[in-house]
Write a protein that holds these residues in place. Structure first.
Motif, PDB file in Angstrom:
ATOM      1  N   SER A  13       0.850  -1.180   0.000  1.00  0.00           N
ATOM      2  CA  SER A  13       0.000   0.000   0.000  1.00  0.00           C
ATOM      3  C   SER A  13       0.884   1.228   0.000  1.00  0.00           C
ATOM      4  O   SER A  13       2.016   1.185   0.463  1.00  0.00           O
ATOM      5  CB  SER A  13      -0.890   0.004   1.239  1.00  0.00           C
ATOM      6  OG  SER A  13      -0.108   0.042   2.405  1.00  0.00           O
ATOM      7  N   SER A 511      -4.703   5.833   5.029  1.00  0.00           N
ATOM      8  CA  SER A 511      -4.760   5.653   3.584  1.00  0.00           C
ATOM      9  C   SER A 511      -6.111   5.055   3.227  1.00  0.00           C
ATOM     10  O   SER A 511      -6.763   4.407   4.049  1.00  0.00           O
ATOM     11  CB  SER A 511      -3.635   4.736   3.091  1.00  0.00           C
ATOM     12  OG  SER A 511      -3.863   3.408   3.514  1.00  0.00           O
ATOM     13  N   ASP A 520      -3.395   9.000   0.524  1.00  0.00           N
ATOM     14  CA  ASP A 520      -2.463   8.723   1.608  1.00  0.00           C
ATOM     15  C   ASP A 520      -2.181  10.044   2.312  1.00  0.00           C
ATOM     16  O   ASP A 520      -1.817  11.033   1.662  1.00  0.00           O
ATOM     17  CB  ASP A 520      -1.169   8.129   1.036  1.00  0.00           C
ATOM     18  CG  ASP A 520      -0.217   7.676   2.115  1.00  0.00           C
ATOM     19  OD1 ASP A 520      -0.046   6.455   2.272  1.00  0.00           O
ATOM     20  OD2 ASP A 520       0.382   8.530   2.799  1.00  0.00           O
TER      21      ASP A 520
END
Length: 635
Positions: A13, A511, A520
């Motif tokens: 991520s 996020s 984010d």
């Protein structure tokens, strides 16, 4: 340094950190961060955690480690079109940066408010940086050679020894396993006559790999300093463009002889040549070399026992000139030998035992009283899982040829609830050994200095929600025996262990994927105070902003990708007396790319869109609006 096999890597991520905090403090700031976005429809916030090795010297997923960690992988580097380490690290939780100009200018990183020398920097497991100044050459680390970066916040001296007060930043060079032989190429051009080119070849399979690359960068630069003689900055008035040139290369190879034996090696070299505003006394041109070499053997004599032997060396070399006349040199060589053993005792129980030896040597035009020292460290760690609880305990004893023995320790506990929430708490100690300049510089050094020492504590909470993932942490670090220059006689100034500081911080991160946008955001609130007796007591530590905020947003529209970054920094002071204030600033970057195919893309990026004029160090100018185009071929 143990690294996981490439088969263990999973999608990451964006800037996936695991951060911690007490919930009552997090709630009102959370509202400020995401009051509007959380009302939007979430597409799919589910992501898999990256593998992290720096936090415990063993492979864990980011959600398993009890440390506060951020991971930046190659995919994110390319997506954000980052071309420097400062750009790559700016905006991470707990990170503050200061620079003396543009490309190639010396830069300082303050992790969690600690001093610039309080962050241990590793490249492929090998310690880098100058033993004379005690800082890392951020400006000379080529981003094109990076596979991923792990940022671990909080004390880690109990595993690594000196310098890991604010944390550890480890950089892993590229080692792609692609079959058959595959090339990659990046060509770029932009403002201030900046040109970039890098290329590489990769080949590999499940048993081994070979990766080689070369790169070049050049920029005409801008006038880095508006210094005033006898007043501040570079102390000269030299209004000319300060250019920069860099050449770099890297080679990485590895082979698995069997399931129980593997061997790998890495080599990286970066040569920099930067102009700066200076004088016949201090010089105005610096030629640098950063070089790192490592060889690692990994064996598994028994099923539960993994043994790793590692040998490496780093070089940090600097040649100072005035025009074309040689002025001085400062060369550092750091040798490393380590042996680590990881032993598994059933499910969720692991012990790590290790020893490492380091030798620092310097070569300078100036004759130091001593030009070498040795340090041997013995460390042990226990990782245990008991149902929903995780425990980490670590101890280390360092024996140094200069200051003798020094012990450090860490303890961390985490508990995961059925609803996905995870609470953590940790305490730890760390230390920073004096530099060669502080110990032995002629007419200034003090060989009786003790290491700087710290105590840290943090608590936190992390979890997931329908709109994404979130986490936060709250911490305090107290540092004693800080080294400061004091006046001993009317004409003699010496470094002494006289200063103290207290740093409190709050870090928030979240996020989500909102309506197709990858979002984010993080917010850092910092209170770094000087606790020493004297006129500066209670002042803020220099060049650390008290607030930083960053928001990233990216989205793909078929072949076209668009994105942007908003970075906001609060005010800071340039010196301990807090007399010179550096105002806060906001930066907006925009980026776009077009994919001609899966392998070929055209990228464009505008940095500092609104041409903000700001300083992170007094009298030193920062880049204005900058445009960069890149043609990227990467199968």
């Amino acid at each position: 340094m143990q690294t996981p096999s490439d088969s263990a890597w999973r999608p990451v991520s964006p800037r996936a950190p695991t951060l911690l905090l007490a919930a009552p403090l997090a709630a009102p700031l959370w509202t400020l961060l995401w009051a509007a976005p959380v009302l939007a429809q979430v597409d799919d916030p589910t992501t898999l955690d990256p593998i992290v090795v720096t936090a415990t010297r063993t492979a864990q997923t980011a959600d398993e480690t009890l440390a506060s960690v951020s991971v930046i992988d190659r995919a994110e580097i390319d997506r954000r079109q980052s071309k420097t380490m400062s750009d790559l690290l700016r905006g991470l939780p707990g990170v503050a940066l200061s620079s003396n100009g543009g490309l190639g200018a010396s830069s300082s990183l303050f992790l969690r408010g600690t001093n610039s020398g309080h962050t241990l920097v590793l490249i492929d497991g090998i310690k880098v940086g100058s033993a004379t100044t005690g800082t890392a050459p951020w400006e000379n680390i080529p981003v094109d050679q990076i596979e991923r970066v792990e940022v671990v916040r909080g004390p880690r001296s109990s595993l690594y020894g000196s310098e890991a007060v604010g944390g550890v930043i480890q950089i892993f060079t590229r080692r792609e396993r692609i079959e058959p032989l595959t090339p990659r190429l990046s060509l770029g051009a932009g403002s201030r006559n900046r040109v970039r080119a890098s290329g590489g070849l990769s080949v590999g399979n499940a048993d081994g790999w070979l990766d080689a690359s070369l790169g070049f960068e050049q920029s005409a630069g801008f006038d880095a300093c508006r210094g005033e003689p006898f007043v501040g900055g570079c102390f000269v008035d030299e209004p000319d463009d300060d250019g920069y040139t860099n050449q770099h290369g890297a080679l990485s190879a590895g082979w698995r002889f069997s399931d129980r034996l593997s061997l790998e090696g890495d080599f990286m070299r970066s040569e920099g040549d930067v102009d700066f505003d200076g004088s016949a006394f201090a010089g105005n041109r610096n030629k640098t070399v950063l070089q790192v070499a490592r060889l690692r053997a990994r064996a598994q004599p028994l099923q539960p026992w993994i043994s790793t032997v590692e040998v490496g060396r780093s070089w940090d070399q600097s040649r100072v000139f005035f025009e074309d006349a040689f002025k001085d040199r400062f060369d550092t060589r750091r040798d490393h030998l380590g042996w680590q053993n990881d032993i598994q005792f059933g499910a969720g129980q692991q012990v790590t035992l290790g020893i490492d030896h380091r030798r620092d040597e310097i070569t300078t035009k100036t004759a130091y009283e001593d030009d070498a020292r040795d340090n041997t460290g013995y460390y042990g760690q226990y990782l245990g899982r008991f149902g929903n609880a995780d425990l980490q305990l670590s101890l280390r004893q360092d024996e140094d040829s200069q200051f003798g023995g020094h012990g450090t320790g860490n303890a961390a506990l985490g508990y995961g609830f059925a609803n996905g929430l995870r609470l953590t708490a940790s305490v730890g100690t760390a230390f920073k050994a004096p530099t060669f300049n502080e110990l032995y510089y002629p007419g200034f050094g003090n060989p009786d200095l003790d290491p700087e020492q710290s105590r840290s504590a943090e608590v936190g909470i992390s979890g997931a929600h329908r709109w994404g993932r979130w986490s936060a942490n709250l911490y305090q670090t107290d540092i004693d025996d800080l080294i400061a220059t004091t006046q001993v006689t009317p004409t003699l100034y010496l470094p002494e262990n006289v200063d103290r500081s207290r740093i409190r911080g709050l870090e928030l991160w979240t996020s989500a994927t909102l309506g197709g946008w990858i979002m984010d955001a993080n917010l850092t609130l910092l209170d770094p105070r000087n606790e020493s007796s004297g006129p500066d007591k209670g002042n803020l530590l220099p060049r650390r902003p008290q607030q930083t905020f960053q928001l990233d947003a990216d989205r793909q529209f078929g072949r076209i990708g668009v994105g942007g970054t908003l970075f906001v920094s609060g005010r800071r002071f340039d010196e301990a007396a807090n007399q010179t204030r550096l105002d806060g600033f906001s930066l907006v970057d925009l980026r776009a790319d077009y994919a001609f195919s899966d392998a070929l893309r055209l990228q464009a990026r505008v940095e500092n869109l609104f041409d903000e004029q700001y300083e992170t160090a007094a009298y030193f100018n920062q880049p204005g609006r900058t445009l960069m185009f890149t043609l990227l071929y990467q199968p």
